[in-house]
Design a protein around this motif. Structure first.
Motif, PDB file in Angstrom:
ATOM      1  N   PHE A 128      10.760 -16.977 -11.888  1.00 16.15           N
ATOM      2  CA  PHE A 128       9.952 -16.763 -13.094  1.00 16.15           C
ATOM      3  C   PHE A 128      10.662 -17.351 -14.317  1.00 16.15           C
ATOM      4  O   PHE A 128      10.077 -18.112 -15.082  1.00 16.15           O
ATOM      5  CB  PHE A 128       9.710 -15.257 -13.254  1.00 16.15           C
ATOM      6  N   TYR A 129      11.941 -17.031 -14.479  1.00 15.92           N
ATOM      7  CA  TYR A 129      12.695 -17.527 -15.641  1.00 15.92           C
ATOM      8  C   TYR A 129      12.855 -19.043 -15.596  1.00 15.92           C
ATOM      9  O   TYR A 129      12.713 -19.727 -16.607  1.00 15.92           O
ATOM     10  CB  TYR A 129      14.069 -16.867 -15.712  1.00 15.92           C
ATOM     11  N   GLU A 130      13.126 -19.582 -14.422  1.00 19.33           N
ATOM     12  CA  GLU A 130      13.285 -21.031 -14.301  1.00 19.33           C
ATOM     13  C   GLU A 130      11.980 -21.763 -14.597  1.00 19.33           C
ATOM     14  O   GLU A 130      12.005 -22.894 -15.086  1.00 19.33           O
ATOM     15  CB  GLU A 130      13.826 -21.395 -12.923  1.00 19.33           C
ATOM     16  N   SER A 131      10.852 -21.104 -14.360  1.00 24.39           N
ATOM     17  CA  SER A 131       9.558 -21.750 -14.633  1.00 24.39           C
ATOM     18  C   SER A 131       9.361 -22.020 -16.127  1.00 24.39           C
ATOM     19  O   SER A 131       8.544 -22.847 -16.501  1.00 24.39           O
ATOM     20  CB  SER A 131       8.404 -20.902 -14.091  1.00 24.39           C
ATOM     21  N   PHE A 132      10.118 -21.331 -16.977  1.00 24.29           N
ATOM     22  CA  PHE A 132      10.043 -21.541 -18.429  1.00 24.29           C
ATOM     23  C   PHE A 132      11.123 -22.489 -18.928  1.00 24.29           C
ATOM     24  O   PHE A 132      11.238 -22.729 -20.127  1.00 24.29           O
ATOM     25  CB  PHE A 132      10.177 -20.217 -19.183  1.00 24.29           C
ATOM     26  N   GLY A 133      11.963 -22.974 -18.021  1.00 26.93           N
ATOM     27  CA  GLY A 133      13.032 -23.872 -18.423  1.00 26.93           C
ATOM     28  C   GLY A 133      14.376 -23.198 -18.605  1.00 26.93           C
ATOM     29  O   GLY A 133      15.342 -23.839 -19.023  1.00 26.93           O
ATOM     30  N   ALA A 134      14.482 -21.901 -18.308  1.00 24.35           N
ATOM     31  CA  ALA A 134      15.770 -21.218 -18.398  1.00 24.35           C
ATOM     32  C   ALA A 134      16.681 -21.732 -17.284  1.00 24.35           C
ATOM     33  O   ALA A 134      16.220 -22.040 -16.181  1.00 24.35           O
ATOM     34  CB  ALA A 134      15.587 -19.714 -18.270  1.00 24.35           C
ATOM     35  N   VAL A 135      17.959 -21.835 -17.586  1.00 23.83           N
ATOM     36  CA  VAL A 135      18.919 -22.335 -16.602  1.00 23.83           C
ATOM     37  C   VAL A 135      20.013 -21.301 -16.369  1.00 23.83           C
ATOM     38  O   VAL A 135      20.494 -20.673 -17.315  1.00 23.83           O
ATOM     39  CB  VAL A 135      19.550 -23.681 -17.032  1.00 23.83           C
ATOM     40  N   PRO A 136      20.399 -21.105 -15.111  1.00 19.35           N
ATOM     41  CA  PRO A 136      21.497 -20.173 -14.823  1.00 19.35           C
ATOM     42  C   PRO A 136      22.830 -20.749 -15.300  1.00 19.35           C
ATOM     43  O   PRO A 136      23.047 -21.961 -15.226  1.00 19.35           O
ATOM     44  CB  PRO A 136      21.464 -20.033 -13.304  1.00 19.35           C
ATOM     45  N   MET A 137      23.681 -19.890 -15.802  1.00 17.95           N
ATOM     46  CA  MET A 137      24.999 -20.293 -16.274  1.00 17.95           C
ATOM     47  C   MET A 137      25.996 -20.075 -15.136  1.00 17.95           C
ATOM     48  O   MET A 137      26.763 -19.124 -15.133  1.00 17.95           O
ATOM     49  CB  MET A 137      25.382 -19.474 -17.519  1.00 17.95           C
TER      50      MET A 137
END
Length: 157
Positions: A128-137
């Protein structure tokens, strides 16, 4: 609809926090007291803020967040501590609405970052978060001190 929480919402916020802990299999860690939530969210010096997602007049989700500071950017950051939508209301856009609301707040407040943590096993949330462009650190590890270790470091053993 997304709205800011009020002191009258503390009981529902507490219920949602407990539901989140159950979902994350961490109920055994919840020791919250509603009077503490009231003081920390709405007292003289608030430590965090809450926005609520509503559907047909009922609260179906929440986001609890606060500000941190990025020395590298020399700007505040918005940190999302908790985001939760009741399971029976997922897929209706409430999570996205909560995140979008917080992103707008971050931009309006001049924040250079909007960050949060997610449990490694929570694949649906990660997607869900990656679908908005968020990237894991992936190069960062979260450290935590609690209980006796925290007290010991504070020099109050």
């Amino acid at each position: 609809m997304i709205r800011s929480a009020t002191p009258e919402d503390v009981p529902v916020i507490a219920r949602l926090i407990r539901a989140l802990a159950e979902y994350e299999k961490l109920s055994h860690q919840v020791i919250l007291r509603e009077e503490d939530l009231t003081r920390h969210l709405f007292g003289e010096r608030p430590h965090a803020e809450v926005v609520l997602a509503e559907e047909a007049g009922a609260v179906v989700g929440f986001a609890l967040f606060f500000h941190t500071y990025s020395t590298f950017l020399a700007r505040p950051s918005l940190y999302l501590e908790d985001l939760f939508v009741l399971p029976e209301h997922r897929g209706g856009g409430h999570g996205k609405a909560l995140l979008s609301h917080l992103a707008r707040l971050a931009v309006e407040r001049g924040c250079g970052r909007f960050e949060w943590s997610v449990l490694d096993w929570n694949a649906p949330s990660i997607a869900f978060y990656e679908s908005f462009g968020a990237v894991p650190m992936k190069d960062w590890t979260v450290f935590r001190l609690t209980g006796e270790a925290l007290t010991r470091l504070a020099g109050r053993t």
